[in-house]
Design an enzyme around this catalytic site. Structure first.
Site, PDB file in Angstrom:
ATOM      1  N   GLY A  29       0.819  -1.221   0.000  1.00 32.11           N
ATOM      2  CA  GLY A  29       0.000   0.000   0.000  1.00 32.11           C
ATOM      3  C   GLY A  29       0.850   1.267   0.000  1.00 32.11           C
ATOM      4  N   GLY A  84      -0.127  -1.809   6.215  1.00 34.32           N
ATOM      5  CA  GLY A  84      -1.119  -0.744   6.342  1.00 34.32           C
ATOM      6  C   GLY A  84      -2.473  -1.325   6.685  1.00 34.32           C
ATOM      7  N   GLY A  97      -7.285  -4.905   2.746  1.00 33.68           N
ATOM      8  CA  GLY A  97      -7.657  -5.452   1.455  1.00 33.68           C
ATOM      9  C   GLY A  97      -7.991  -4.427   0.411  1.00 33.68           C
ATOM     10  N   GLY A  98      -7.943  -3.147   0.807  1.00 32.02           N
ATOM     11  CA  GLY A  98      -8.203  -2.084  -0.170  1.00 32.02           C
ATOM     12  C   GLY A  98      -7.244  -2.159  -1.354  1.00 32.02           C
ATOM     13  N   GLU A 105      -1.232 -10.939   2.602  1.00 35.34           N
ATOM     14  CA  GLU A 105      -1.007 -10.125   3.806  1.00 35.34           C
ATOM     15  C   GLU A 105      -1.391 -10.895   5.058  1.00 35.34           C
ATOM     16  OE1 GLU A 105      -3.431  -6.731   2.898  1.00 35.34           O
ATOM     17  OE2 GLU A 105      -1.722  -5.528   2.261  1.00 35.34           O
ATOM     18  N   LYS A 123      -7.713   6.472   9.045  1.00 35.92           N
ATOM     19  CA  LYS A 123      -8.043   5.036   9.116  1.00 35.92           C
ATOM     20  C   LYS A 123      -8.661   4.667  10.459  1.00 35.92           C
ATOM     21  CE  LYS A 123      -6.076   4.597   5.098  1.00 35.92           C
ATOM     22  NZ  LYS A 123      -4.956   3.696   4.873  1.00 35.92           N
TER      23      LYS A 123
HETATM   24  O1  DER Z   1      -4.829  -3.550   1.177  1.00 33.21           O
HETATM   25  C1  DER Z   1      -4.339  -3.296   2.283  1.00 33.21           C
HETATM   26  O2  DER Z   1      -4.724  -3.841   3.352  1.00 33.21           O
HETATM   27  C2  DER Z   1      -3.260  -2.270   2.316  1.00 33.21           C
HETATM   28  O3  DER Z   1      -2.560  -2.390   3.509  1.00 33.21           O
HETATM   29  C3  DER Z   1      -3.833  -0.879   2.094  1.00 33.21           C
HETATM   30  O4  DER Z   1      -5.224  -0.880   2.108  1.00 33.21           O
HETATM   31  C4  DER Z   1      -3.337   0.149   3.071  1.00 33.21           C
HETATM   32  O5  DER Z   1      -3.830   1.399   2.694  1.00 33.21           O
HETATM   33  P1  DER Z   1      -2.829   2.616   2.357  1.00 33.21           P
HETATM   34  O6  DER Z   1      -2.457   2.483   0.906  1.00 33.21           O
HETATM   35  O7  DER Z   1      -3.662   3.819   2.667  1.00 33.21           O
HETATM   36  O8  DER Z   1      -1.614   2.486   3.251  1.00 33.21           O
END
Ligand code: DER
Length: 226
Positions: A29, A84, A97-98, A105, A123
């Site tokens: 991320g 992240g 998972g974004g 992960e 967050k």
């Molecule tokens: O997909 C995830 O879990 C990543 O860690 C991500 O969502 C983290 O977000 P960031 O790009 O705002 O650090």
């Protein structure tokens, strides 16, 4: 500070957790991006450690930065994983998972003595679920999973993740359903219920996995919560 500057400061700050000789997990991320930049500098200055990446994206970036990689199957346990998150709730319950890397992960996080989350203040939430919950599914019959998540688990909106005008495909060849629950009062229960649905590979609910959250704020503060 801007959000990008907060991510940069938080990522750089978290580099201090990585000690000489460690084998660690490296998340995915835009916040981890800045951690990697800092770790790359420290490798140039003589810091020796090995890293198991949580995505092809992180593997590529780590290699470019000269960070030595390790194969998880050659490791018994990782000293720590830095990653992240999309949402951080009380008790360090997470939605991740974004970025589409949640399966690798979670495997890497589960192999680690400690999971350290790095994030900007946006967050931090009181209750999980405003961010759509990513659920990784096998492509075959994914609409059956979508139907069950809506009808059995009462989720109003379940969307197949798209990318660049087509269906998103994860590093491991799976699809992701983004499930708009709105509010998740019992993450552990929902995680278990989702895993019972045939075709579900993994969920973005990281329940009781994180040990520390390093959070950066616009006013410059960086807090560490355990
Ligand atoms: O997909 C995830 O879990 C990543 O860690 C991500 O969502 C983290 O977000 P960031 O790009 O705002 O650090």
């Amino acid at each position: 500070f801007s959000q990008e500057e907060i991510k940069k400061r938080t990522g750089a700050y978290a580099a201090d957790y990585v000690e000489q000789g460690m084998t660690i997990g490296l998340g995915t991320g835009s916040t981890v991006y800045w951690l990697l930049q800092e770790l790359g500098k420290r490798v140039q200055s003589g810091l020796h450690f090995r890293a198991v990446p949580t995505s092809r994206q992180t593997q590529t970036l780590a290699t470019e930065l000269g960070i030595p990689l390790a194969d998880l199957n050659n490791v018994d346990q990782l000293a720590l994983t830095l990653d992240g998150a999309d949402e951080i709730a009380p008790g360090l319950q997470l939605i991740k998972g974004g970025g589409g890397a949640l399966l690798q992960e979670k495997i890497v996080a589960a192999a680690s003595k400690q999971l350290i989350i790095i994030a900007d203040e946006n967050k931090v939430v009181n209750t999980l679920g405003k961010f759509p919950l990513p659920v990784e599914v096998i492509p075959f019959g994914w609409k059956q999973v979508q139907k069950k998540v809506m009808q059995q688990l009462g989720c109003q909106l379940v969307e197949l993740r798209e990318k660049n005008g087509g269906t998103f495909v994860s590093d491991h060849g799976h699809y992701i359903l983004d499930c708009h629950f709105g509010q998740i009062s019992d993450p552990a229960e929902l995680n278990e219920a989702l895993h019972l649905i045939p075709g579900v590979v993994e969920t973005g609910l990281f329940v009781s996995m994180a040990d520390i959250a390093v959070v950066g704020y616009a006013d410059g503060r960086i807090t560490t919560t355990t």
